[in-house]
Design an enzyme around this catalytic site. Structure first.
Site, PDB file in Angstrom:
ATOM      1  N   THR A  58      41.374  44.650  27.834  1.00 38.56           N
ATOM      2  CA  THR A  58      42.552  43.798  28.010  1.00 38.56           C
ATOM      3  C   THR A  58      42.379  42.468  27.289  1.00 38.56           C
ATOM      4  O   THR A  58      43.259  42.024  26.542  1.00 38.56           O
ATOM      5  CB  THR A  58      42.832  43.563  29.500  1.00 38.56           C
ATOM      6  OG1 THR A  58      43.011  44.826  30.147  1.00 38.56           O
ATOM      7  CG2 THR A  58      44.088  42.717  29.684  1.00 38.56           C
ATOM      8  N   LYS A  87      33.890  23.794  40.129  1.00 36.13           N
ATOM      9  CA  LYS A  87      33.870  22.447  40.710  1.00 36.13           C
ATOM     10  C   LYS A  87      34.939  22.282  41.793  1.00 36.13           C
ATOM     11  O   LYS A  87      35.107  21.192  42.342  1.00 36.13           O
ATOM     12  CB  LYS A  87      34.110  21.410  39.609  1.00 36.13           C
ATOM     13  CG  LYS A  87      33.122  21.491  38.458  1.00 36.13           C
ATOM     14  CD  LYS A  87      33.515  20.538  37.333  1.00 36.13           C
ATOM     15  CE  LYS A  87      32.611  20.703  36.126  1.00 36.13           C
ATOM     16  NZ  LYS A  87      33.017  19.819  35.000  1.00 36.13           N
TER      17      LYS A  87
END
Length: 308
Positions: A58, A87
């Site tokens: 893909t 994060k």
């Protein structure tokens, strides 16, 4: 059909005439590619590929499609570990930032519904490249294109869907497209643990599509025009023991492949593990590698439609 801004679900494609146009566009892309006659309709445009789950076909086909059309690519191959998601950045903030750099975003995510949520806040087209156990609409488009190329028709088909129907997002997207065509009969073959979710069975009933459920290939595979084999998805199981119970229930070997009708085809979205033996690759019915290449051209046609 009203022009789409985003591609989130196969259910957005309700018009067989539009699908025929898209398939003809993909076929033209393939011819132009073979004869080195491709133009650059997307020159100056950029596609961002945000993949929070692994992908080979893909991601590569989207990126190759964009480059063959003259555009550029920004890619995050392992965004779950190598982006600001580590994060704590939310997907909404990621989309808002990346949409400032790219003209379209193809996103694969491990949580169903993420692509739809991204589309609600994105100023640029969002393409769902797979959202967990939800959908994979561009794969379904490539699958239908493959069936049309291989068999010459999309109506009056008997289609056997085999394997992990619970977690198979390719199957979840393929069913709405198959339901657009008259005379389609679907055989749902899976272990009871991996049967098709109720919502999709109810959808087929609502659309009046004939379907049958069972656990055995015998008596089904011999009648199929299309045998679509799926991988039992180890990553969706809570434990290895649960996976081991069902992983090798269906294995298509040379003997089983030869039981199909001579003009039938065997499909698989790949990657395969054990469910299709390599000895089947030489069988003329084996269409899965052609299917993978068709994904390039259908994504070229789709990108041109969205961005040109």
């Amino acid at each position: 059909m009203e022009k789409l801004k985003h591609v989130i679900s196969a259910r957005q494609f309700k018009d067989p005439e539009f699908l025929l146009w898209l398939f003809e566009s993909a076929h033209q892309m393939e011819r132009d590619d073979v004869f080195r006659a491709l133009t650059d309709p997307l020159r100056g445009r950029i596609l961002a590929t945000l993949f929070f789950e692994p992908s080979t076909r893909t991601r590569f086909s989207f990126e190759a499609a964009m480059q063959k059309l003259g555009g550029g690519v920004l890619t995050a191959e392992n965004a779950r570990a190598n982006s600001s998601a580590t994060k704590g950045e939310t997907i909404s903030d990621t989309i808002r930032v990346v949409s400032g750099y790219a003209d379209a975003i193809a996103i694969r995510h491990y949580e169903p519904g993420t692509a739809e949520a991204a589309a609600r806040i994105s100023p640029v087209p969002i393409i769902n490249a797979g959202d967990g156990v939800g959908e994979h609409p561009t794969q379904a488009l490539a699958d239908m294109y493959t069936i049309k190329k291989e068999l010459g028709r999309l109506s009056g088909l008997r289609v056997a869907l085999v394997g992990d129907l619970l977690n198979g997002r390719t199957i979840h997207s393929l069913l709405p497209l198959l339901s657009l065509y008259p005379g389609v009969t679907i055989d749902l073959i899976s272990p009871w643990q991996l049967r098709l979710p109720l919502a999709y069975r109810e959808y087929l009933m609502e659309k009046g599509v004939a379907f049958h459920e069972g656990e055995k290939l015998e008596g089904v595979i011999e009648e199929a025009d299309v045998a679509y084999i799926t991988r039992v998805q180890s990553e969706r199981f809570a434990s290895k023991d649960e996976y081991d119970v069902v992983k090798d229930v269906y294995v298509i070997n040379a003997e089983i492949a030869d039981r199909l009708k001579p003009d039938a085809i065997i499909m698989h979205a790949l990657p395969r593990v054990n469910e299709i033996s390599p000895e089947v690759d030489a069988n003329a019915r084996a269409a899965y590698f052609r299917q993978a290449k068709n994904g390039l051209y259908i994504r070229m046609a789709l990108l041109k439609y969205l961005l040109a």
